[in-house]
Write a protein that holds these residues in place. Sequence first.
Motif, mmCIF file in Angstrom:
data_model
loop_
_atom_site.group_PDB
_atom_site.id
_atom_site.type_symbol
_atom_site.label_atom_id
_atom_site.label_comp_id
_atom_site.label_asym_id
_atom_site.label_seq_id
_atom_site.Cartn_x
_atom_site.Cartn_y
_atom_site.Cartn_z
ATOM 1 N N GLY A 104 0.814 -1.212 0.000
ATOM 2 C CA GLY A 104 0.000 0.000 0.000
ATOM 3 C C GLY A 104 0.848 1.262 0.000
ATOM 4 O O GLY A 104 0.548 2.234 -0.700
ATOM 5 N N ALA A 105 1.926 1.254 0.795
ATOM 6 C CA ALA A 105 2.837 2.401 0.832
ATOM 7 C C ALA A 105 3.509 2.606 -0.520
ATOM 8 O O ALA A 105 3.650 3.733 -1.000
ATOM 9 N N ALA A 106 3.938 1.504 -1.148
ATOM 10 C CA ALA A 106 4.596 1.598 -2.461
ATOM 11 C C ALA A 106 3.635 2.134 -3.515
ATOM 12 O O ALA A 106 4.026 2.936 -4.388
ATOM 13 N N GLN A 107 2.371 1.728 -3.455
ATOM 14 C CA GLN A 107 1.373 2.234 -4.399
ATOM 15 C C GLN A 107 1.157 3.733 -4.206
ATOM 16 O O GLN A 107 1.036 4.483 -5.180
ATOM 17 N N TYR A 108 1.111 4.166 -2.955
ATOM 18 C CA TYR A 108 0.910 5.580 -2.661
ATOM 19 C C TYR A 108 2.106 6.391 -3.164
ATOM 20 O O TYR A 108 1.941 7.486 -3.717
ATOM 21 N N GLU A 109 3.308 5.862 -2.977
ATOM 22 C CA GLU A 109 4.506 6.536 -3.484
ATOM 23 C C GLU A 109 4.462 6.642 -5.003
ATOM 24 O O GLU A 109 4.932 7.642 -5.572
#
Length: 305
Positions: free
Chosen positions: A251-256
């Motif tokens: 999820g963090a990687a997608q947001y980045e």
Amino acid sequence: MAENNQEAGAVESKKQKTPWYEVLQRIDRRIIYLIVFILVSIPFFVPIPMRLEISPVVRALYDRIEQIAEENRRTGQQKFVLLAMDWSPSVKAENEPQTAAIIEHLFRRGVKFIIMSHLMPEGPMMAEVLAERIAKRLGKTYGIDWVNFGFRQMRTADFRAFVKDIYSMISADYRGTPIRDIPVMKNVNSLRDVPLVFCATGSGAYMYWVYYAQPEANCDIGVGVTAIIGPSVRPLIDSGQVVGMMEGLSGAAQYEQLLKRPDQGSRGMASQNLAHLWIIVAMALGNIGYLVSRRREKKRLKELA
């Protein structure tokens, strides 16, 4: 003579090489772990381009912050976001990249925010480290662009009082400065002035905000949770009680990716992908060696028969 024959036989046996298919089945585990270590380390030194499919729940969280920023620009008001940092070092690998991504987004869009926790004393301090690091790069200032209340333990009654009147429960920030003297707090009186609460946690701490904050303040709830907690949030997303979610490191990687700035989440996902790829390759090599070995053995038994 007998000794010479024995020495010759030993030399001949040493010259015989182990068949390649047996080598594949007997790879030293130390070599396997060494390769895993190397592959996991590579993304932290060499950026690896990676494109992820953005999940709807991540997109919804991103869009909600974009909406708040646009409303602030259009109306001239300053609506805040509250960052409930209810996470500890044990879940840092997942919650820290999520927190960093949210702070990056808020700073970029000029949305002011409050950092606090009512469960984890470490959470606000770890979030503050991230905020200071990102603020230095983007030219933001503590007290003007964000404030940190630190850790404030609250029971149910305290929590409900905080929702109605922040000043009834919080008198000073984590530095000891009265919050009424902090410029960023001039337009904030209650949680009704906060359209979004983002709770980063490795537990069910987000439920406090769903139970007590949302009905009273009518604010949206977004969450950043560890992958193991993610499934328990899905029913709340379906019911509309949670507006969006970052689930685990992915999820963090997608947001980045939405921010177009790869950071901790993207590096972590690249490390995981390389390690998983090597595990698949190692399993394939072992099975190839086994199948070839079994076929050779069957052929040898037929010849002997």
